[in-house]
Design a protein around this motif. Structure first.
Motif, PDB file in Angstrom:
ATOM      1  N   UNK A 112      67.438  52.571  82.305  1.00  0.00           N
ATOM      2  CA  UNK A 112      67.171  51.148  82.104  1.00  0.00           C
ATOM      3  C   UNK A 112      65.712  50.802  82.372  1.00  0.00           C
ATOM      4  N   UNK A 113      65.056  51.504  83.284  1.00  0.00           N
ATOM      5  CA  UNK A 113      63.617  51.300  83.471  1.00  0.00           C
ATOM      6  C   UNK A 113      62.879  51.609  82.164  1.00  0.00           C
ATOM      7  N   UNK A 114      63.273  52.703  81.504  1.00  0.00           N
ATOM      8  CA  UNK A 114      62.626  53.071  80.252  1.00  0.00           C
ATOM      9  C   UNK A 114      62.862  52.054  79.154  1.00  0.00           C
ATOM     10  N   UNK A 115      64.085  51.533  79.069  1.00  0.00           N
ATOM     11  CA  UNK A 115      64.384  50.523  78.056  1.00  0.00           C
ATOM     12  C   UNK A 115      63.587  49.254  78.325  1.00  0.00           C
ATOM     13  N   UNK A 116      63.559  48.830  79.577  1.00  0.00           N
ATOM     14  CA  UNK A 116      62.810  47.611  79.913  1.00  0.00           C
ATOM     15  C   UNK A 116      61.327  47.786  79.580  1.00  0.00           C
ATOM     16  N   UNK A 117      60.761  48.945  79.881  1.00  0.00           N
ATOM     17  CA  UNK A 117      59.351  49.202  79.564  1.00  0.00           C
ATOM     18  C   UNK A 117      59.108  49.177  78.056  1.00  0.00           C
ATOM     19  N   UNK A 118      60.052  49.717  77.294  1.00  0.00           N
ATOM     20  CA  UNK A 118      59.905  49.728  75.834  1.00  0.00           C
ATOM     21  C   UNK A 118      59.907  48.313  75.274  1.00  0.00           C
ATOM     22  N   UNK A 119      60.847  47.490  75.720  1.00  0.00           N
ATOM     23  CA  UNK A 119      60.920  46.112  75.233  1.00  0.00           C
ATOM     24  C   UNK A 119      59.696  45.327  75.680  1.00  0.00           C
ATOM     25  N   UNK A 120      59.274  45.525  76.908  1.00  0.00           N
ATOM     26  CA  UNK A 120      58.100  44.817  77.433  1.00  0.00           C
ATOM     27  C   UNK A 120      56.839  45.172  76.662  1.00  0.00           C
ATOM     28  N   UNK A 121      56.722  46.439  76.247  1.00  0.00           N
ATOM     29  CA  UNK A 121      55.545  46.857  75.476  1.00  0.00           C
ATOM     30  C   UNK A 121      55.492  46.146  74.134  1.00  0.00           C
ATOM     31  N   UNK A 163      56.869  43.166  73.479  1.00  0.00           N
ATOM     32  CA  UNK A 163      56.560  41.768  73.766  1.00  0.00           C
ATOM     33  C   UNK A 163      55.080  41.579  74.061  1.00  0.00           C
ATOM     34  N   UNK A 164      54.456  42.545  74.711  1.00  0.00           N
ATOM     35  CA  UNK A 164      53.033  42.409  75.019  1.00  0.00           C
ATOM     36  C   UNK A 164      52.186  42.346  73.756  1.00  0.00           C
ATOM     37  N   UNK A 165      52.683  42.928  72.656  1.00  0.00           N
ATOM     38  CA  UNK A 165      51.975  42.854  71.377  1.00  0.00           C
ATOM     39  C   UNK A 165      52.259  41.558  70.637  1.00  0.00           C
ATOM     40  N   UNK A 166      53.406  40.929  70.936  1.00  0.00           N
ATOM     41  CA  UNK A 166      53.808  39.683  70.266  1.00  0.00           C
ATOM     42  C   UNK A 166      54.298  38.703  71.331  1.00  0.00           C
ATOM     43  N   UNK A 167      53.386  38.256  72.209  1.00  0.00           N
ATOM     44  CA  UNK A 167      53.809  37.529  73.418  1.00  0.00           C
ATOM     45  C   UNK A 167      54.411  36.163  73.155  1.00  0.00           C
ATOM     46  N   UNK A 168      54.215  35.579  71.978  1.00  0.00           N
ATOM     47  CA  UNK A 168      54.745  34.237  71.717  1.00  0.00           C
ATOM     48  C   UNK A 168      56.067  34.258  70.970  1.00  0.00           C
ATOM     49  N   UNK A 169      56.600  35.435  70.683  1.00  0.00           N
ATOM     50  CA  UNK A 169      57.856  35.526  69.939  1.00  0.00           C
ATOM     51  C   UNK A 169      59.016  35.175  70.871  1.00  0.00           C
ATOM     52  N   UNK A 170      59.730  34.058  70.630  1.00  0.00           N
ATOM     53  CA  UNK A 170      60.800  33.645  71.554  1.00  0.00           C
ATOM     54  C   UNK A 170      61.972  34.616  71.564  1.00  0.00           C
ATOM     55  N   UNK A 171      62.242  35.275  70.435  1.00  0.00           N
ATOM     56  CA  UNK A 171      63.328  36.245  70.405  1.00  0.00           C
ATOM     57  C   UNK A 171      63.028  37.417  71.333  1.00  0.00           C
ATOM     58  N   UNK A 172      61.806  37.932  71.282  1.00  0.00           N
ATOM     59  CA  UNK A 172      61.440  39.048  72.146  1.00  0.00           C
ATOM     60  C   UNK A 172      61.424  38.627  73.616  1.00  0.00           C
ATOM     61  N   UNK A 173      61.022  37.393  73.874  1.00  0.00           N
ATOM     62  CA  UNK A 173      61.075  36.897  75.252  1.00  0.00           C
ATOM     63  C   UNK A 173      62.511  36.913  75.769  1.00  0.00           C
ATOM     64  N   UNK A 174      63.459  36.486  74.923  1.00  0.00           N
ATOM     65  CA  UNK A 174      64.858  36.486  75.340  1.00  0.00           C
ATOM     66  C   UNK A 174      65.381  37.913  75.514  1.00  0.00           C
ATOM     67  N   UNK A 175      65.032  38.807  74.586  1.00  0.00           N
ATOM     68  CA  UNK A 175      65.518  40.184  74.666  1.00  0.00           C
ATOM     69  C   UNK A 175      65.018  40.857  75.945  1.00  0.00           C
ATOM     70  N   UNK A 176      63.766  40.594  76.333  1.00  0.00           N
ATOM     71  CA  UNK A 176      63.264  41.172  77.586  1.00  0.00           C
ATOM     72  C   UNK A 176      64.013  40.594  78.785  1.00  0.00           C
TER      73      UNK A 176
END
Length: 477
Positions: free
Chosen positions: A443-452, A454-467
């Motif tokens: 789960x640490x690896x999955x969280x890091x993948x999703x966070x990476x 989001x860091x490229x698309x920080x304003x995307x609300x869907x990615x914010x929710x997924x993280x």
């Protein structure tokens, strides 16, 4: 495991663990070997379905389970195409009467012979001004299991839809519990939040048994009595699914949805949280038969998100019928993982689906290059989308082709978002199957993948929710 079944059959995850299964005597399966054992030395044509573009309940349902700390394996597997339908995609909007076709390909960072391939099929826009009039028949579950959050979300769903109506739309309401009653008969609403409809919604209450069959039969009888080929005719079922459906009910739903001359009477299913276990299987079945949207309302705000504005139109209206993707992979390429509903080289095994306006279907799969051939760079991928034009009934199609390297050189923005959603979904479906000692690191690896992503698309609300949701799952371990 402290996962328990309460009196209401809701399964909790009090200590965030699952039954230990540390038996690792079976050797891991080599996915590459399995995939490449079946690859073809000739191009292969695949027919692909991603389910109706508004079958999207698992996006909100999975969120509700995570926020309530419930035990996911009891409810899994979660359908990937419903998450792709639930979240939004930034594909160009095609002109009226056409569908857009966009293809993106990206190589795996750790496995250069593995590629993620996403095909987006996008409908034209529809506005409140250009939409047809509506003939809606609500079939409203008022059984005792709908008490509490169920009835509150049912009221929110009805209020949101009422706010999206305009003068001239026709509304009927059939209530059902032990029996069924026609509460509103063919009301021509005065506009948004019609007073008669609003009074009914405000006074809605739960109590009694569950007679879904009677509710469906009464609703379709009403919808057929009001049927108008110039309107969008819809039966809207709102329920926690706490009932059984008979064979004759399925035949009734299917017969009304498959009118060859018109759009038919499609069934929109809106699920709400129950006191007990939500019957996702029933609600998914009835909406598949009814060829309409499948939505889950986990809290009142979700009702206003899904059932107002452009989403109301995409969930109620139709842009194209019988949409199906034909995908030709070059020689040497094979499908490794498919994230849709149906895929086959036999077109009779893949049912075409409907596409709403203001919306996209996303077909996602991983493909492997099994050829080990330097000529793969020039290998050509071909795609054709077929559908039926609503106005004329004519068979329509649009196509696209490109080489592997041409696809790799083009935009892959949506594939970054795909990777985050699939990582989150795969974790929800699979983390509990891992040995308990491996879950935290995974789960640490999955969280890091999703966070990476989001860091490229920080304003995307869907990615914010997924993280955020990935973090809730990560916190369990």
């Amino acid at each position: 495991d402290d996962a328990t079944t309460d009196d209401d059959d809701t399964v909790s995850d009090d200590d965030d663990t699952a039954p230990d299964d540390d038996d690792d005597s079976d050797a891991p399966v080599d996915g590459e070997d399995i995939t490449c054992d079946e690859f073809s030395e000739e191009p292969t044509l695949w027919y692909v379905s991603a389910d109706d573009s508004n079958s999207q309940a698992d996006g909100a349902h999975l969120r509700a389970l995570l926020e309530s700390n419930l035990y996911l394996p009891y409810y899994a597997p979660f359908r990937p195409y419903e998450l792709f339908n639930y979240y939004s995609w930034d594909f160009p909007t095609p002109p009226a009467g056409q569908l857009g076709l966009d293809v993106q390909l990206r190589a795996d960072a750790q496995d250069p012979e593995l590629f993620t391939l996403a095909v987006g099929v996008t409908s034209p826009a529809m506005s409140e001004v250009t939409r047809p009039d509506l003939n809606l028949t609500f079939t409203v579950d008022t059984s005792c299991s709908m008490g509490g959050p169920g009835i509150q979300n049912e009221q929110a769903a009805l209020a949101a839809m009422a706010s999206s109506l305009r003068a001239g739309d026709i509304v009927s309401v059939v209530e059902w519990s032990n029996s069924q009653a026609l509460m509103i008969d063919s009301l021509a609403v005065t506009g948004p939040a019609d007073s008669t409809l609003s009074t009914y919604i405000n006074n809605l209450s739960a109590g009694g048994g569950t007679n879904l069959s009677g509710g469906l039969q009464a609703a379709y009888a009403q919808a057929n009595a009001n049927f108008d080929p110039e309107k969008l005719n819809r039966v809207v079922l709102i329920s926690d699914g706490g009932a059984n459906m008979g064979i004759t009910d399925g035949q009734l739903i299917g017969a009304n949805a498959e009118d060859a001359e018109d759009e038919g009477i499609y069934l929109v299913g809106i699920g709400t949280p129950p006191h007990g276990t939500y019957n996702d299987e029933l609600m998914n079945d009835v909406t598949d038969l009814g060829k309409g949207a499948y939505i889950y309302i986990d809290e009142p705000g979700e009702a206003w998100h899904q059932l107002t504005g452009s989403r109301f139109l995409s969930n109620m209206a139709l842009a194209a019928k019988d949409v199906r993707l034909e995908m030709t992979l070059p020689a040497g390429f094979a499908v490794e993982t498919f994230y849709g509903e149906q895929i086959s080289q036999d077109p009779t095994e893949v049912e075409p689906q409907h596409l709403g306006p203001n919306d996209s279907m996303l077909y996602v799969q991983t493909v492997r290059d099994c050829s080990a051939d330097v000529e793969s760079a020039a290998a050509v991928f071909e795609f054709t989308v077929t559908w039926q034009d609503l106005a004329t009934g004519a068979d329509m199609s649009t196509g696209f082709s490109a080489t592997r390297d041409e696809l790799l050189a083009s935009s892959a923005r949506e594939l970054h978002k795909v990777s985050a959603i699939t990582a989150y979904l795969d974790a929800a479906n699979g983390v509990y199957s891992l040995p308990a000692s491996d879950r935290a690191a995974y789960m640490d690896g999955v969280w890091n993948e999703v966070n990476a992503v989001l860091s490229s698309f920080p304003t995307d609300p869907d990615l914010q929710e997924v993280l955020y949701l990935t973090g809730l799952l990560r916190n369990r371990f």
